[in-house]
Design an enzyme around this catalytic site. Structure first.
Site, short mmCIF file in Angstrom:
data_model
loop_
_atom_site.label_atom_id
_atom_site.label_comp_id
_atom_site.label_asym_id
_atom_site.label_seq_id
_atom_site.Cartn_x
_atom_site.Cartn_y
_atom_site.Cartn_z
N GLY A 1 0.87 -1.18 -0.05
CA GLY A 1 -0.27 -0.20 0.23
C GLY A 1 0.64 0.94 0.01
CB SER A 2 4.44 2.63 -0.78
OG SER A 2 4.16 2.00 -2.55
CG ASN A 3 1.87 3.49 -6.09
OD1 ASN A 3 2.13 4.71 -5.95
ND2 ASN A 3 1.83 2.23 -5.66
CG LEU B 1 -9.13 -6.70 -12.09
CD1 LEU B 1 -9.61 -5.08 -11.55
CD2 LEU B 1 -10.45 -6.99 -10.95
CG ASN C 1 -2.91 -1.24 -12.92
OD1 ASN C 1 -2.87 -0.73 -11.30
ND2 ASN C 1 -2.48 -1.54 -14.00
CG HIS D 1 2.59 -2.29 -15.34
ND1 HIS D 1 2.01 -3.54 -14.92
CD2 HIS D 1 4.17 -2.59 -15.88
CE1 HIS D 1 2.94 -4.50 -15.33
NE2 HIS D 1 4.00 -3.64 -15.95
CB THR E 1 -8.41 -2.16 -21.95
OG1 THR E 1 -7.07 -2.18 -22.13
CG2 THR E 1 -8.62 -0.15 -22.02
CG LEU F 1 -2.53 -7.89 -17.53
CD1 LEU F 1 -3.47 -7.73 -16.72
CD2 LEU F 1 -1.47 -9.49 -17.61
CD GLU G 1 5.61 1.95 -9.00
OE1 GLU G 1 3.98 2.08 -7.96
OE2 GLU G 1 6.35 0.98 -9.73
C1 GRF Z 1 3.34 -0.89 -7.31
O1 GRF Z 1 4.83 -1.06 -8.08
C2 GRF Z 1 2.57 -0.66 -8.23
O2 GRF Z 1 3.31 0.17 -9.97
C3 GRF Z 1 2.06 -2.32 -8.73
O3 GRF Z 1 2.09 -2.88 -7.39
C4 GRF Z 1 3.63 -2.28 -6.25
C5 GRF Z 1 2.20 -1.51 -5.71
O4 GRF Z 1 2.70 -1.83 -4.54
N1 GRF Z 1 1.13 -2.47 -9.58
P1 GRF Z 1 2.09 -0.70 -3.15
O5 GRF Z 1 1.77 -2.02 -2.74
O6 GRF Z 1 1.37 0.89 -3.53
O7 GRF Z 1 3.58 -0.58 -2.03
#
Ligand code: GRF
Length: 214
Positions: free
Chosen positions: A12-14, A89, A103, A105, A137, A140, A170
């Site tokens: 969950g860092s994002n 999904l 999303n 990536h 979309t 994937l 990110e």
């Molecule tokens: C991130 O690298 C994101 O790009 C990918 O999964 C990872 C999730 O990291 N989809 P976090 O859980 O947000 O730390």
């Protein structure tokens, strides 16, 4: 104000980066596919409702996605933000949220869709790697791109050091993308291309390794 639901599966860092910023929207809920996702604590710490739709409670992708959609729709979001949500999904699910599902990536798409992006970039010897926020979309990791960030790849890089460098970016681009969506500056056009209503400002170029000063 727009409503947003964020989906996670792990660290969950994002999510944390999103919660730190003023996104100009209301985060209505954080939904996790795992009960033990560490990221849930970031949501709880801010009093954001959390819900679990666990993989193991659903025998197949269809029933999982139906349960997930029911939980999402309960919060009536304008946008659904995947932040490390580790599930592929179904097309039915993706089409239900067309233009509203995004999303992040960890590669410069369309390079390196799928898993182990940093290891694959290192193995190929690319000099520039990065991350992408895109509309989801059914194809994937191939949806219309909203924003990307590039980082240099160093000779000394390990998968871990490269992942850290990309992750820092990110955390910068995802809040920006969500802010654009919620303010209406960015949307998905009928032709499947991203429309930027506010106009776009030129980013900076990255040359890696750097040019020598003559
Ligand atoms: C991130 O690298 C994101 O790009 C990918 O999964 C990872 C999730 O990291 N989809 P976090 O859980 O947000 O730390």
């Amino acid at each position: 104000m727009k409503n947003v639901v964020i989906l996670i599966s792990g660290r969950g860092s994002n999510l944390q980066a999103l919660l730190k910023e003023n996104l100009g929207c209301a985060i209505r809920a954080v939904i996790s596919s795992r009960m033990d996702a560490a990221g849930l604590n970031h949501a709880r710490a801010q009093g954001i409702p959390v819900a679990i739709v666990a993989n193991r409670d659903h025998p197949d992708r269809e029933s999982f996605d139906a349960a997930l959609a029911a939980e999402i729709d309960h919060h009536d979001p304008d946008f659904v933000v995947l932040a490390g949500f580790m599930r592929i999904l179904t097309e039915k699910f993706v089409m239900r949220y067309q233009g509203r599902l995004v999303n992040i990536h960890p590669s410069l798409l369309p390079a390196y869709p799928g898993m182990h992006t940093h290891a694959r970039a290192l193995a190929d010897g690319v000099k520039i790697h990065g991350c992408t926020v895109h509309f989801v979309t059914p194809d994937l990791d191939h949806g219309p791109i909203i924003i990307q960030a590039a980082v240099p790849v160093l000779e000394s890089d390990t998968e871990h050091s490269l992942a850290e460098r990309v992750l820092r970016e990110e955390h910068r681009i995802y809040p920006q993308a969500v802010r654009w969506l919620c303010s209406g500056k960015v949307r998905l056009g009928m032709d499947g291309r991203v429309i930027n209503e506010g106009g776009v400002t030129l980013g900076t170029s990255l040359i890696s390794p750097a040019l020598e000063v003559a």
